[in-house]
Design an enzyme around this catalytic site. Structure first.
Site, short mmCIF file in Angstrom:
data_model
loop_
_atom_site.label_atom_id
_atom_site.label_comp_id
_atom_site.label_asym_id
_atom_site.label_seq_id
_atom_site.Cartn_x
_atom_site.Cartn_y
_atom_site.Cartn_z
NE ARG A 1 2.57 1.74 13.27
CZ ARG A 1 1.80 2.51 14.02
NH1 ARG A 1 2.35 3.34 14.87
NH2 ARG A 1 0.48 2.43 13.91
CE LYS B 1 -7.87 6.71 3.84
NZ LYS B 1 -6.41 6.48 3.86
CG ASP C 1 -12.20 17.43 -6.41
OD1 ASP C 1 -13.11 18.20 -6.77
OD2 ASP C 1 -11.03 17.79 -6.27
CB THR D 1 -10.97 4.10 12.14
OG1 THR D 1 -9.71 4.32 11.53
CG2 THR D 1 -11.69 2.98 11.43
CG ASP E 1 -4.86 4.49 1.55
OD1 ASP E 1 -6.01 4.87 1.34
OD2 ASP E 1 -4.36 4.39 2.69
CE LYS F 1 -2.33 1.67 3.78
NZ LYS F 1 -2.19 3.14 3.85
O1 C5P Z 1 1.44 0.36 11.23
P1 C5P Z 1 -0.03 0.04 11.11
O2 C5P Z 1 -0.29 -1.45 10.93
O3 C5P Z 1 -0.83 0.63 12.22
O4 C5P Z 1 -0.46 0.74 9.75
C1 C5P Z 1 -1.78 0.77 9.31
C2 C5P Z 1 -1.87 1.49 8.00
O5 C5P Z 1 -3.25 1.62 7.69
C3 C5P Z 1 -1.29 2.89 7.98
O6 C5P Z 1 -0.84 3.15 6.65
C4 C5P Z 1 -2.48 3.76 8.32
O7 C5P Z 1 -2.37 5.05 7.80
C5 C5P Z 1 -3.61 3.00 7.61
N1 C5P Z 1 -4.93 3.23 8.14
C6 C5P Z 1 -5.28 2.99 9.47
N2 C5P Z 1 -6.55 3.22 9.90
C7 C5P Z 1 -7.46 3.65 9.04
C8 C5P Z 1 -7.16 3.89 7.71
C9 C5P Z 1 -5.87 3.65 7.29
O8 C5P Z 1 -4.44 2.57 10.26
N3 C5P Z 1 -8.70 3.81 9.46
#
Ligand code: C5P
Length: 232
Positions: A212, A63, A66, A121, A61, A34
């Site tokens: 992560r 999003k 517009d 979220t 991603d 992503k």
């Molecule tokens: O490191 P981690 O597993 O928390 O990363 C989650 C990824 O998903 C990040 O790129 C974050 O920006 C994205 N994301 C999220 N929650 C959302 C939408 C996207 O954690 N509601």
């Protein structure tokens, strides 16, 4: 190793060498990737194309939100870059979503999947009230997911908790793509509500967005393979 990799590794880096160093350790058969607003703004289509050329499915991603004509053109441009999946905000409305889908279908890469974000979220009840008074986040998610499905899109981004509710009313083929995934015992970081990969898939999630727990692991491929094996 899964045939259609369920894990989408989120590349959240501000440094292209670091990102590439991670990508070199991963395999296209084991995961998708992503690319979000930060990396796309810093490194652009060339970076995305370099990942595609290495054989990875890429979820762009960005999003988009517009007027319909602008979003449709942006989605078409993303599809022609060769990405596997791209997304828009469902709150842009049915016409915006339908036009975006049509634009992808008329592109040179019509199989690009189009999904929508329902409610971020990061929005809790208080914040949602400021924008859309009188509805709960769950009601708004359900309403916008139904609108997304009715508009012909392939799925939504949602939390794993929402997946249980959405699976009850939406077709089985409708994709649910879910961040906030943590293997049992992993560091939760700043995520508030997390679910394990196995629980998320059992809840009806189609693809797991994981950053992560994989990107910061000592051995990213081993961490990824452990997740894949838990799902096998
Ligand atoms: O490191 P981690 O597993 O928390 O990363 C989650 C990824 O998903 C990040 O790129 C974050 O920006 C994205 N994301 C999220 N929650 C959302 C939408 C996207 O954690 N509601």
């Amino acid at each position: 190793m899964t045939q259609d990799a369920r894990v989408i590794v989120a590349l959240d880096f501000d440094n292209v060498e670091q990102a590439n160093q991670l990508v070199e350790q991963l395999e296209p058969s084991a995961c998708k990737l992503k690319v979000g607003k930060e990396m796309f703004t810093l490194f652009g289509p060339e970076f995305v194309k370099s990942l595609i050329n290495k054989g990875f499915d890429v979820f762009l991603d960005l999003k988009f939100h517009d007027i319909p004509n602008t979003v449709a053109k942006a989605c078409k441009a993303a599809a022609e870059m060769g990405v596997w999946m791209v997304n828009v905000h469902a709150s842009g409305g049915a016409e915006m979503m339908r036009k975006a889908k049509q634009a992808i279908e008329s592109s040179s890469h019509p199989q690009t999947k189009l999904i929508a974000v329902t409610v971020l979220t990061s929005m809790d009840q208080d914040q949602l009230n400021d924008v859309v008074p009188g509805v709960t986040p769950a009601e708004q998610v359900a309403k916008l997911a139904a609108l997304t499905s009715d508009s012909g899109l392939d799925g939504v981004v949602c939390s794993a908790k929402e997946a249980v509710m959405l699976r009850e009313s939406l077709p089985e083929s409708f994709l649910l793509v879910t961040p906030g995934i943590r293997p049992a015992g992993a560091d939760v970081g700043d995520q508030k509500r997390v679910m394990t990969p196995v629980d998320a898939i059992e809840a009806g999630v189609s693809y797991l967005v994981m950053g992560r727990p994989i990107t910061q692991a000592d051995d990213p491929l081993a961490a990824l393979q452990a997740v894949n094996q838990s799902l096998a």
